[in-house]
Design an enzyme around this catalytic site. Sequence first.
Site, PDB file in Angstrom:
ATOM      1  N   TYR A 100      10.930  -7.967  44.392  1.00 15.65           N
ATOM      2  CA  TYR A 100      10.578  -6.547  44.211  1.00 15.65           C
ATOM      3  C   TYR A 100      10.133  -6.300  42.766  1.00 15.65           C
ATOM      4  O   TYR A 100       9.093  -5.694  42.517  1.00 15.65           O
ATOM      5  CB  TYR A 100      11.808  -5.701  44.553  1.00 15.65           C
ATOM      6  CG  TYR A 100      11.681  -4.213  44.336  1.00 15.65           C
ATOM      7  CD1 TYR A 100      10.766  -3.449  45.056  1.00 15.65           C
ATOM      8  CD2 TYR A 100      12.514  -3.555  43.426  1.00 15.65           C
ATOM      9  CE1 TYR A 100      10.685  -2.073  44.879  1.00 15.65           C
ATOM     10  CE2 TYR A 100      12.442  -2.191  43.244  1.00 15.65           C
ATOM     11  CZ  TYR A 100      11.523  -1.444  43.967  1.00 15.65           C
ATOM     12  OH  TYR A 100      11.457  -0.080  43.784  1.00 15.65           O
TER      13      TYR A 100
ATOM     14  N   ILE B 160      17.389   6.558  42.973  1.00 17.58           N
ATOM     15  CA  ILE B 160      17.186   7.967  43.353  1.00 17.58           C
ATOM     16  C   ILE B 160      18.278   8.400  44.335  1.00 17.58           C
ATOM     17  O   ILE B 160      18.505   7.741  45.350  1.00 17.58           O
ATOM     18  CB  ILE B 160      15.782   8.176  43.975  1.00 17.58           C
ATOM     19  CG1 ILE B 160      14.679   7.700  43.014  1.00 17.58           C
ATOM     20  CG2 ILE B 160      15.583   9.638  44.362  1.00 17.58           C
ATOM     21  CD1 ILE B 160      14.605   8.421  41.677  1.00 17.58           C
TER      22      ILE B 160
HETATM   23  P1  NAD Z   1      11.760   3.785  51.263  1.00 20.84           P
HETATM   24  O1  NAD Z   1      12.103   2.375  51.580  1.00 20.84           O
HETATM   25  O2  NAD Z   1      12.755   4.833  51.579  1.00 20.84           O
HETATM   26  O3  NAD Z   1      10.400   4.184  51.979  1.00 20.84           O
HETATM   27  C1  NAD Z   1       9.281   3.343  51.968  1.00 20.84           C
HETATM   28  C2  NAD Z   1       8.402   3.720  53.148  1.00 20.84           C
HETATM   29  O4  NAD Z   1       7.317   2.787  53.170  1.00 20.84           O
HETATM   30  C3  NAD Z   1       9.123   3.636  54.516  1.00 20.84           C
HETATM   31  O5  NAD Z   1       9.018   4.862  55.197  1.00 20.84           O
HETATM   32  C4  NAD Z   1       8.364   2.517  55.238  1.00 20.84           C
HETATM   33  O6  NAD Z   1       8.226   2.760  56.625  1.00 20.84           O
HETATM   34  C5  NAD Z   1       7.026   2.528  54.528  1.00 20.84           C
HETATM   35  N1  NAD Z   1       6.336   1.234  54.660  1.00 20.84           N
HETATM   36  C6  NAD Z   1       6.864  -0.008  54.660  1.00 20.84           C
HETATM   37  N2  NAD Z   1       5.899  -0.913  54.859  1.00 20.84           N
HETATM   38  C7  NAD Z   1       4.722  -0.237  54.978  1.00 20.84           C
HETATM   39  C8  NAD Z   1       3.376  -0.615  55.186  1.00 20.84           C
HETATM   40  N3  NAD Z   1       3.015  -1.886  55.361  1.00 20.84           N
HETATM   41  N4  NAD Z   1       2.446   0.373  55.229  1.00 20.84           N
HETATM   42  C9  NAD Z   1       2.796   1.665  55.071  1.00 20.84           C
HETATM   43  N5  NAD Z   1       4.049   2.091  54.893  1.00 20.84           N
HETATM   44  C10 NAD Z   1       5.004   1.142  54.848  1.00 20.84           C
HETATM   45  O7  NAD Z   1      11.328   3.829  49.730  1.00 20.84           O
HETATM   46  P2  NAD Z   1      11.463   5.049  48.705  1.00 20.84           P
HETATM   47  O8  NAD Z   1      12.822   5.013  48.161  1.00 20.84           O
HETATM   48  O9  NAD Z   1      10.944   6.305  49.320  1.00 20.84           O
HETATM   49  O10 NAD Z   1      10.490   4.536  47.557  1.00 20.84           O
HETATM   50  C11 NAD Z   1       9.173   5.039  47.372  1.00 20.84           C
HETATM   51  C12 NAD Z   1       8.589   4.383  46.131  1.00 20.84           C
HETATM   52  O11 NAD Z   1       9.415   4.671  44.992  1.00 20.84           O
HETATM   53  C13 NAD Z   1       8.504   2.854  46.196  1.00 20.84           C
HETATM   54  O12 NAD Z   1       7.345   2.414  45.520  1.00 20.84           O
HETATM   55  C14 NAD Z   1       9.717   2.392  45.429  1.00 20.84           C
HETATM   56  O13 NAD Z   1       9.527   1.122  44.872  1.00 20.84           O
HETATM   57  C15 NAD Z   1       9.815   3.473  44.368  1.00 20.84           C
HETATM   58  N6  NAD Z   1      11.177   3.607  43.818  1.00 20.84           N
HETATM   59  C16 NAD Z   1      12.202   4.070  44.578  1.00 20.84           C
HETATM   60  C17 NAD Z   1      13.473   4.165  44.039  1.00 20.84           C
HETATM   61  C18 NAD Z   1      14.646   4.674  44.850  1.00 20.84           C
HETATM   62  O14 NAD Z   1      15.787   4.630  44.359  1.00 20.84           O
HETATM   63  N7  NAD Z   1      14.442   5.189  46.055  1.00 20.84           N
HETATM   64  C19 NAD Z   1      13.695   3.765  42.713  1.00 20.84           C
HETATM   65  C20 NAD Z   1      12.636   3.270  41.968  1.00 20.84           C
HETATM   66  C21 NAD Z   1      11.366   3.204  42.530  1.00 20.84           C
END
Ligand code: NAD
Length: 326
Positions: A147, A177
Site C-alpha cells: 500500500y 480516518i
Molecule cells: P475504502 O476501502 O473504504 O473504499 C475504497 C473503495 O474503492 C471501496 O468502496 C471499493 O469498492 C472501491 N474499489 C476497490 N477496487 C476498485 C476498483 N478496481 N475500481 C473502483 N473502485 C474500487 O477506502 P477509504 O478509506 O474510503 O479510502 C479512500 C482513499 O483515501 C484511498 O485512496 C485511501 O488510500 C485514502 N486514505 C484513507 C485513509 C483511511 O483511514 N480511511 C487514510 C489515508 C488515506
Amino acid sequence: MAKEMTKIMVTGSAGQIGTELIKALRKKYDAPSVLATDIQPSETVDLPESGPFEFLDVTKKENIEAIVQKYRIDTIFHMAAILSATGEKKPRLAWDVNMTGTYNILEAAREHGMTRVFIPSSIAVFGPETPREHTPQETILRPKTMYGVTKVAGELLGNYYAERFGLDVRGCRFPGIISHEALPGGGTTDYAVAIFYEAVKNKKYSCFLKEDTRLPMMYMPDCLKAIFDLMEADSSRLKHHADFNVAAMSFTPGELAAEIKKHIPEFACEYKPDFRQTIAETWPMTIDDSAAKMEWRWQPDYDLAVMTKDMLSVLSVRWAEGRLNY
Ligand code: NAD
C-alpha cells in the site's frame, strides 16, 4: 471550483471516505452534476437515488474513458484504492487498483484537459527510517507495505503530471480516518472506528494494536474539510501538489480507551496485537503539517475529546433505535 462549471466524478464512492464525500459534494453542488462510481453499491447511501451512479472499475481505462465522455467530467476525486491491511493480504490487487487505477485516472484527466484531480495519499508513504515524531513534509519515503509503495508512486505520479503536463493534481497524506457512516475498508487504523461500535454494543473491545501504539488520526468532518479546502485553494499559493502532510490528533489505543471510559465507565479494552502492529510500528506518531497550514491555511476542528463525544453520541442513538449495523 466554479459552481456552475463543475462536473464531478468520484471513484470508490461506496468506501469509508467516498460515501461521505459524495453526500457533501451533492450538498455543495448541484446533485445531478456529481457522479458516484464504484465496483460495488454503497451499503449506507442510496447513491443512484441521490444522484447519478455508474459501476466503474478504475483498472479498466476504456470504461473510465466512456464515463468521462458521457458525463463530460471536468473534476475527479479518485478515492478507489486497496488499503494497507488488505494490501498485505493481496499485494497484487493493491498494485493493480492503486497503480494502474491511478495511472488511468491521471491519463483520462490529461487527455480530457480536466480542471482538477484529487488523489489522497496516506501516512503509509513513510517507513521505519522516517523520523516518527513531527514527521516533516520533505523526508525519507521508504514504506514497508505494498500500500505504501503504491501511495509513494501515486504521489510522484501526481506531481509528475502537474509539472510535466500542467494538470492540477492535488492530494494530502491522510492519517487514520475515524467515522460513523461506512465502515473502514481494511486499514491499520481501523481499530479506532471498531472500538466505538464495540464500546456502544458490548462495552468491551479486543484491540489488534498494542496499548501504547501512537498513530496520527483525523475525524471525518476534518477529512472532508481538508479535501474541500485543498481543492478550493488558490493555485498560485500552492508549492506542493499531491503530497501535503495533514494532521489533526495523535493518540494510542490506551488513550482512546480512557477517553471512551469517561462516557462509558464499564468499558474494558484488551490488547491482542496481530500483523497490523508491525505495519503501525513503521508509521509516524505525529505529523508536521506546517506546509498545509501555510499554503492553504489548513486547520482541523476536532481533537480526541470532541471526536470521542461526537462518535459515542451518534452511535448510541443508532444503537438505541436498533439501527447499529455492525
Ligand atoms: P475504502 O476501502 O473504504 O473504499 C475504497 C473503495 O474503492 C471501496 O468502496 C471499493 O469498492 C472501491 N474499489 C476497490 N477496487 C476498485 C476498483 N478496481 N475500481 C473502483 N473502485 C474500487 O477506502 P477509504 O478509506 O474510503 O479510502 C479512500 C482513499 O483515501 C484511498 O485512496 C485511501 O488510500 C485514502 N486514505 C484513507 C485513509 C483511511 O483511514 N480511511 C487514510 C489515508 C488515506
